[in-house]
Scaffold this active site. Structure first.
Site, PDB file in Angstrom:
ATOM      1  N   LYS A  14       0.821  -1.225   0.000  1.00  0.00           N
ATOM      2  CA  LYS A  14       0.000   0.000   0.000  1.00  0.00           C
ATOM      3  C   LYS A  14       0.851   1.268   0.000  1.00  0.00           C
ATOM      4  CE  LYS A  14      -1.906  -0.544   3.923  1.00  0.00           C
ATOM      5  NZ  LYS A  14      -1.840  -1.537   4.873  1.00  0.00           N
ATOM      6  N   ARG A  89     -10.242   1.356   8.798  1.00  0.00           N
ATOM      7  CA  ARG A  89      -9.901  -0.031   9.131  1.00  0.00           C
ATOM      8  C   ARG A  89     -11.036  -0.777   9.794  1.00  0.00           C
ATOM      9  NH1 ARG A  89      -3.821   0.536   8.983  1.00  0.00           N
ATOM     10  NH2 ARG A  89      -2.869  -1.149  10.006  1.00  0.00           N
ATOM     11  N   ARG A 123      10.879  -7.400   6.183  1.00  0.00           N
ATOM     12  CA  ARG A 123      10.848  -5.956   5.946  1.00  0.00           C
ATOM     13  C   ARG A 123      11.814  -5.242   6.897  1.00  0.00           C
ATOM     14  NH1 ARG A 123       4.864  -3.512   5.422  1.00  0.00           N
ATOM     15  NH2 ARG A 123       4.656  -3.889   7.641  1.00  0.00           N
ATOM     16  N   ARG A 156      10.550  -2.871  12.057  1.00  0.00           N
ATOM     17  CA  ARG A 156       9.462  -2.155  12.717  1.00  0.00           C
ATOM     18  C   ARG A 156       9.030  -2.924  13.964  1.00  0.00           C
ATOM     19  NH1 ARG A 156       4.774  -0.399   8.535  1.00  0.00           N
ATOM     20  NH2 ARG A 156       3.543  -1.334  10.186  1.00  0.00           N
ATOM     21  N   ARG A 167      -2.511  -8.562  13.530  1.00  0.00           N
ATOM     22  CA  ARG A 167      -2.957  -7.653  12.467  1.00  0.00           C
ATOM     23  C   ARG A 167      -3.715  -8.389  11.373  1.00  0.00           C
ATOM     24  NH1 ARG A 167       1.844  -4.324  10.446  1.00  0.00           N
ATOM     25  NH2 ARG A 167       3.090  -6.051  11.179  1.00  0.00           N
TER      26      ARG A 167
HETATM   27  P1  AMP Z   1       0.191   0.636   9.379  1.00  0.00           P
HETATM   28  O1  AMP Z   1       1.496   1.304   9.112  1.00  0.00           O
HETATM   29  O2  AMP Z   1      -0.920   1.155   8.509  1.00  0.00           O
HETATM   30  O3  AMP Z   1       0.280  -0.861   9.377  1.00  0.00           O
HETATM   31  O4  AMP Z   1      -0.236   1.056  10.884  1.00  0.00           O
HETATM   32  C1  AMP Z   1       0.588   0.730  11.992  1.00  0.00           C
HETATM   33  C2  AMP Z   1      -0.256   0.669  13.258  1.00  0.00           C
HETATM   34  O5  AMP Z   1      -0.865   1.947  13.519  1.00  0.00           O
HETATM   35  C3  AMP Z   1      -1.412  -0.316  13.237  1.00  0.00           C
HETATM   36  O6  AMP Z   1      -1.008  -1.642  13.536  1.00  0.00           O
HETATM   37  C4  AMP Z   1      -2.316   0.271  14.323  1.00  0.00           C
HETATM   38  O7  AMP Z   1      -1.796   0.017  15.621  1.00  0.00           O
HETATM   39  C5  AMP Z   1      -2.168   1.770  14.065  1.00  0.00           C
HETATM   40  N1  AMP Z   1      -3.152   2.242  13.064  1.00  0.00           N
HETATM   41  C6  AMP Z   1      -2.876   2.741  11.827  1.00  0.00           C
HETATM   42  N2  AMP Z   1      -4.001   3.071  11.164  1.00  0.00           N
HETATM   43  C7  AMP Z   1      -5.032   2.762  12.019  1.00  0.00           C
HETATM   44  C8  AMP Z   1      -6.452   2.857  11.931  1.00  0.00           C
HETATM   45  N3  AMP Z   1      -7.067   3.332  10.836  1.00  0.00           N
HETATM   46  N4  AMP Z   1      -7.186   2.438  13.005  1.00  0.00           N
HETATM   47  C9  AMP Z   1      -6.594   1.971  14.115  1.00  0.00           C
HETATM   48  N5  AMP Z   1      -5.263   1.832  14.261  1.00  0.00           N
HETATM   49  C10 AMP Z   1      -4.483   2.226  13.229  1.00  0.00           C
END
Ligand code: AMP
Length: 217
Positions: A14, A89, A123, A156, A167
């Site tokens: 993404k 989400r 990653r 990460r 996740r």
């Molecule tokens: P990502 O980089 O999009 O995988 O986001 C990393 C982390 O940020 C996720 O595992 C959640 O803990 C938090 N996060 C990001 N976007 C959201 C969202 N829309 N709703 C809730 N938590 C989020």
């Protein structure tokens, strides 16, 4: 003005695909995960609130997420539009979003869970300049060092096997139904996330009716 959402399970590409679209179309790229990671690094109050949930791979509370998105989109630096990644989400976030903004398209990157595991666990990230690497497909020239700035690479905090499983479960239980909501509005474009990055980008542009990607030339 183009308003896009890009969805897909972690590791589906993404962020990479959104950045490629942003550069060519002058869109603002809004990644909720990147905003939260910035807060954690800067030790802000929001950072303290989200750190634990993020490290465990759990979703952050909806109120805080909506506040962050509202504030980010309130900065009107998106004259040509935006592409938002990692949001919405769950059903509540989707409803909040659809009430406030008209979406032109939802790009859905599809990737089987096994491929997600393979990609995510290899990653690496440069904490200094933000460059992403992958030990399978996109290795740094010098092991463990960023090609751009030379800083040491890290994993990460949420790219552990336990956090990844959390996740994936959240994605299937909470995020997939969001796609169904968007499907009713007929704005979803399904794209296979398995091919190389340039091919995925070309497929996205084709389905969105945009001009071809440079790598096609
Ligand atoms: P990502 O980089 O999009 O995988 O986001 C990393 C982390 O940020 C996720 O595992 C959640 O803990 C938090 N996060 C990001 N976007 C959201 C969202 N829309 N709703 C809730 N938590 C989020």
């Amino acid at each position: 003005m183009r308003k896009y959402v890009i969805m897909g399970v972690q590791g589906s590409g993404k962020g990479t695909q959104a950045k490629m679209l942003r550069e060519d179309l002058d869109l603002a790229h809004i990644s909720v995960g990147d905003i939260f990671r910035w807060h954690v690094r800067q030790h802000t109050k929001i950072g303290a609130q989200v750190k634990r949930a993020m490290a465990a791979g759990e979703l952050v509370g909806d109120d805080l997420v909506e506040e962050v998105v509202r504030r980010r989109l309130g900065i009107h630096d998106w004259n040509y539009g935006f592409i938002i990644d990692g949001f919405p989400r769950n059903g509540r976030q989707a409803e909040f979003f659809m009430e406030s903004y008209d979406i032109d398209a939802v790009i859905h990157l599809e990737l089987p869970d096994d491929e997600v595991r393979r990609r995510v666990l290899s990653r690496r990230l440069c904490p200094n300049c933000g460059m992403d690497y992958n030990l399978i497909a996109d290795r740094p020239e010098v092991e463990g060092r960023c090609d751009i700035c030379g800083h040491g690479l890290i994993t990460r905090a949420d790219d552990t096997p336990e956090a990844l499983e959390a996740r994936l479960t959240d994605y299937h239980e909470k995020t997939r139904p969001v796609l169904e909501l968007f499907r009713r509005k007929e704005v979803v474009h399904d794209v296979d996330g398995r091919p190389p990055v340039d091919e995925v980008q070309s497929a996205i542009r084709k389905t969105l009716g945009l001009s071809g990607y440079r790598a096609d030339d």
